[in-house]
Motif scaffolding. Structure first.
Motif, PDB file in Angstrom:
ATOM      1  N   VAL A   1       0.838  -1.210   0.000  1.00 19.91           N
ATOM      2  CA  VAL A   1       0.000   0.000   0.000  1.00 19.91           C
ATOM      3  C   VAL A   1       0.876   1.265   0.000  1.00 19.91           C
ATOM      4  N   ASP A   2       2.145   1.108  -0.412  1.00 13.01           N
ATOM      5  CA  ASP A   2       3.078   2.243  -0.411  1.00 13.01           C
ATOM      6  C   ASP A   2       2.472   3.427  -1.167  1.00 13.01           C
ATOM      7  N   GLY A   3       2.561   4.605  -0.582  1.00  8.89           N
ATOM      8  CA  GLY A   3       2.114   5.831  -1.254  1.00  8.89           C
ATOM      9  C   GLY A   3       0.608   6.028  -1.275  1.00  8.89           C
ATOM     10  N   CYS A   4      -0.143   5.185  -0.592  1.00  8.74           N
ATOM     11  CA  CYS A   4      -1.619   5.329  -0.670  1.00  8.74           C
ATOM     12  C   CYS A   4      -2.111   6.473   0.215  1.00  8.74           C
ATOM     13  N   ARG A   5      -3.386   6.820   0.018  1.00 11.40           N
ATOM     14  CA  ARG A   5      -3.996   7.893   0.817  1.00 11.40           C
ATOM     15  C   ARG A   5      -4.807   7.269   1.941  1.00 11.40           C
ATOM     16  N   VAL A   6      -4.489   7.665   3.170  1.00 12.70           N
ATOM     17  CA  VAL A   6      -5.057   6.987   4.340  1.00 12.70           C
ATOM     18  C   VAL A   6      -5.820   7.958   5.229  1.00 12.70           C
ATOM     19  N   LEU A   7      -6.970   7.520   5.679  1.00  9.81           N
ATOM     20  CA  LEU A   7      -7.692   8.254   6.721  1.00  9.81           C
ATOM     21  C   LEU A   7      -7.628   7.403   7.985  1.00  9.81           C
ATOM     22  N   ILE A   8      -6.967   7.938   9.017  1.00 16.46           N
ATOM     23  CA  ILE A   8      -6.842   7.218  10.292  1.00 16.46           C
ATOM     24  C   ILE A   8      -7.835   7.811  11.282  1.00 16.46           C
ATOM     25  N   LEU A   9      -8.688   6.969  11.855  1.00 13.18           N
ATOM     26  CA  LEU A   9      -9.615   7.412  12.898  1.00 13.18           C
ATOM     27  C   LEU A   9      -8.972   7.121  14.249  1.00 13.18           C
ATOM     28  N   GLY A  10      -8.766   8.165  15.064  1.00 10.84           N
ATOM     29  CA  GLY A  10      -8.141   7.994  16.371  1.00 10.84           C
ATOM     30  C   GLY A  10      -6.744   8.572  16.398  1.00 10.84           C
ATOM     31  N   ALA A  11      -6.300   8.946  17.600  1.00  7.65           N
ATOM     32  CA  ALA A  11      -4.958   9.530  17.745  1.00  7.65           C
ATOM     33  C   ALA A  11      -4.302   9.026  19.032  1.00  7.65           C
ATOM     34  N   GLY A  12      -4.671   7.814  19.462  1.00 10.95           N
ATOM     35  CA  GLY A  12      -4.102   7.239  20.678  1.00 10.95           C
ATOM     36  C   GLY A  12      -2.826   6.453  20.370  1.00 10.95           C
ATOM     37  N   GLY A  13      -2.500   5.510  21.259  1.00  7.55           N
ATOM     38  CA  GLY A  13      -1.254   4.761  21.134  1.00  7.55           C
ATOM     39  C   GLY A  13      -1.158   3.959  19.840  1.00  7.55           C
ATOM     40  N   SER A  14      -2.218   3.246  19.484  1.00  7.19           N
ATOM     41  CA  SER A  14      -2.139   2.414  18.275  1.00  7.19           C
ATOM     42  C   SER A  14      -2.125   3.286  17.022  1.00  7.19           C
ATOM     43  N   ALA A  15      -2.814   4.445  17.069  1.00  7.74           N
ATOM     44  CA  ALA A  15      -2.792   5.366  15.921  1.00  7.74           C
ATOM     45  C   ALA A  15      -1.366   5.847  15.652  1.00  7.74           C
ATOM     46  N   ARG A  16      -0.614   6.123  16.707  1.00  7.19           N
ATOM     47  CA  ARG A  16       0.780   6.591  16.539  1.00  7.19           C
ATOM     48  C   ARG A  16       1.608   5.534  15.808  1.00  7.19           C
ATOM     49  N   ALA A  17       1.479   4.278  16.255  1.00  9.62           N
ATOM     50  CA  ALA A  17       2.263   3.195  15.641  1.00  9.62           C
ATOM     51  C   ALA A  17       1.888   3.022  14.171  1.00  9.62           C
ATOM     52  N   VAL A  18       0.583   3.016  13.902  1.00 11.62           N
ATOM     53  CA  VAL A  18       0.089   2.826  12.528  1.00 11.62           C
ATOM     54  C   VAL A  18       0.500   4.009  11.652  1.00 11.62           C
TER      55      VAL A  18
ATOM     56  N   ARG B   1     -18.826  14.708  10.986  1.00 11.44           N
ATOM     57  CA  ARG B   1     -19.371  14.301   9.697  1.00 11.44           C
ATOM     58  C   ARG B   1     -18.801  15.067   8.498  1.00 11.44           C
ATOM     59  N   GLU B   2     -18.856  16.398   8.558  1.00 12.05           N
ATOM     60  CA  GLU B   2     -18.473  17.194   7.390  1.00 12.05           C
ATOM     61  C   GLU B   2     -17.007  16.964   7.006  1.00 12.05           C
ATOM     62  N   ALA B   3     -16.142  16.987   8.007  1.00  8.47           N
ATOM     63  CA  ALA B   3     -14.703  16.816   7.753  1.00  8.47           C
ATOM     64  C   ALA B   3     -14.404  15.396   7.254  1.00  8.47           C
ATOM     65  N   ILE B   4     -15.069  14.396   7.833  1.00  8.46           N
ATOM     66  CA  ILE B   4     -14.859  13.003   7.415  1.00  8.46           C
ATOM     67  C   ILE B   4     -15.352  12.819   5.982  1.00  8.46           C
ATOM     68  N   ALA B   5     -16.519  13.412   5.671  1.00  8.28           N
ATOM     69  CA  ALA B   5     -17.108  13.265   4.327  1.00  8.28           C
ATOM     70  C   ALA B   5     -16.113  13.743   3.266  1.00  8.28           C
ATOM     71  N   GLU B   6     -15.419  14.831   3.549  1.00  6.23           N
ATOM     72  CA  GLU B   6     -14.466  15.368   2.570  1.00  6.23           C
ATOM     73  C   GLU B   6     -13.223  14.465   2.473  1.00  6.23           C
ATOM     74  N   ALA B   7     -12.684  14.081   3.624  1.00  3.63           N
ATOM     75  CA  ALA B   7     -11.426  13.307   3.631  1.00  3.63           C
ATOM     76  C   ALA B   7     -11.615  11.893   3.072  1.00  3.63           C
ATOM     77  N   ILE B   8     -12.731  11.283   3.348  1.00  2.00           N
ATOM     78  CA  ILE B   8     -12.923   9.875   2.969  1.00  2.00           C
ATOM     79  C   ILE B   8     -13.068   9.729   1.441  1.00  2.00           C
ATOM     80  N   GLY B   9     -13.549  10.788   0.810  1.00  2.00           N
ATOM     81  CA  GLY B   9     -13.707  10.763  -0.649  1.00  2.00           C
ATOM     82  C   GLY B   9     -12.384  10.531  -1.362  1.00  2.00           C
ATOM     83  N   PHE B  10     -11.280  11.001  -0.765  1.00  2.00           N
ATOM     84  CA  PHE B  10      -9.961  10.879  -1.394  1.00  2.00           C
ATOM     85  C   PHE B  10      -9.179   9.665  -0.899  1.00  2.00           C
ATOM     86  N   ALA B  11      -9.731   8.971   0.115  1.00  2.00           N
ATOM     87  CA  ALA B  11      -8.941   7.910   0.765  1.00  2.00           C
ATOM     88  C   ALA B  11      -9.026   6.568   0.035  1.00  2.00           C
TER      89      ALA B  11
END
Ligand code: NAP
Length: 282
Positions: free
Chosen positions: A122-139, A181-191
């Protein structure tokens, strides 16, 4: 499995620990390989973590995994910490090399390996990560290192901003949005890839979903880090909309497999480990 005088000890430190699948996963590999190791759960209270880490040396334990709530605080008790683990501020694997304790994190690499095993590179792909805790940092650090464009969405927006800021030296294409909702709707379209690292949807709250289901589109690969229940509401809604989706069991297995290989020098059978974990979950 036979425990002999020569048997080398591996284990996991956590609080609580009785629910951990790691002993099942690692002992399944040990049995399949017929090697002279055993993997033991250790219930380590937060106020005894320093004693427990000293015990690794005195009991000549070969290596341990570290799980909740010790992954961050254990760093101060180690002799050495790998650069990547230092960057994410968390250690899940300790190796005892002649009484020198070295800390690593296999969470991010385990996540990447599991993605590749399921869907390829998945090198170079566009990612939307939900969450900013410990596992989000690693991912997020693992995905940044393979050139992904990353958007981090979190309920507490300031934590998403902090994580995005700390990623800027690894990736230029990183931004933060609120989990709305609004921010996710925009970001997910490109992910291309959606990764849920929040605990929303985890047992017993299995009817919950971290984003509105109508925003999920069929072009997405959906990775839910939760593995209990195995089919979260997010996974069900993604599949219903034609997206490909997996749960976090493979990440758990691959991070464990990487730790096992670091301790023993042997590549463990990941299919055996995954089967044992899936059976234990029922
Ligand atoms: P953590 O550090 O506590 O982070 C939890 C995250 O979930 C935070 O971003 C938090 O947002 C968010 N959150 C919690 N409740 C929420 C809600 N009601 N609505 C929206 N967001 C919410 O936990 P973690 O260690 O990263 O673990 C997160 C999940 O990943 C858990 O389900 C865990 O089981 C799973 N996990 C799986 C693996 C694996 O190998 N598969 C490995 C690690 C973790 P705030 O910042 O706003 O609080």
């Amino acid at each position: 499995m036979k425990v002999l005088g020569s048997t080398k000890v591996l284990g996991v430190f956590g609080h609580p620990i009785s629910h951990s699948l790691s002993p099942i996963i690692h002992n399944a590999a040990i049995e399949a390989l017929s090697v002279d190791y055993i993997y033991v759960p250790f219930h380590v209270l937060p106020e005894r973590l320093d004693d427990a880490v000293r015990g690794i040396r005195s009991l000549q334990i070969l290596g341990v995994n570290i799980t909740i709530p010790h992954k961050e605080r254990v760093i101060e008790y180690l002799d050495e910490v790998d650069e990547a683990a230092r960057a994410i501020g968390s250690v899940n694997t300790i190796i005892n090399e002649d009484d020198r304790l070295k800390g690593f994190s296999t969470d991010g690499p385990g996540f990447l390996r599991s993605v590749e095993a399921e869907w390829g590179k998945v090198d170079g792909c566009r990612v939307l990560i939900l969450g900013a805790g410990g596992s989000a940092r690693a991912v997020a650090f693992a995905l940044a290192e393979i050139g992904c464009e990353i958007v981090i969405a979190n309920r507490t927006y300031s934590r998403a901003q902090e994580l995005a800021e700390s990623l800027k030296s690894t990736s230029k294409n990183v931004s933060a949005i609120p989990l709305e909702r609004e921010a996710i709707a925009e970001a997910i379209g490109f992910a291309d890839l959606l990764v849920n690292t929040t605990s929303v949807g985890m047992h017993p709250d299995s009817d919950a979903i971290p984003i509105p289901s109508d925003l999920i589109h069929s072009g997405l690969l959906v990775y839910d880090l939760i593995y209990n229940p195995p089919r979260t509401k997010l996974i069900q809604e993604a599949v219903a909309r034609g997206a490909k989706a997996i749960n976090g069991l493979k990440m758990l297995v691959y991070q464990g497999a990487l730790s096992f290989e670091m301790w023993t020098g042997i590549k463990p059978p990941v299919d055996v480990m995954e089967h044992a974990a899936a059976c234990a979950l029922g």
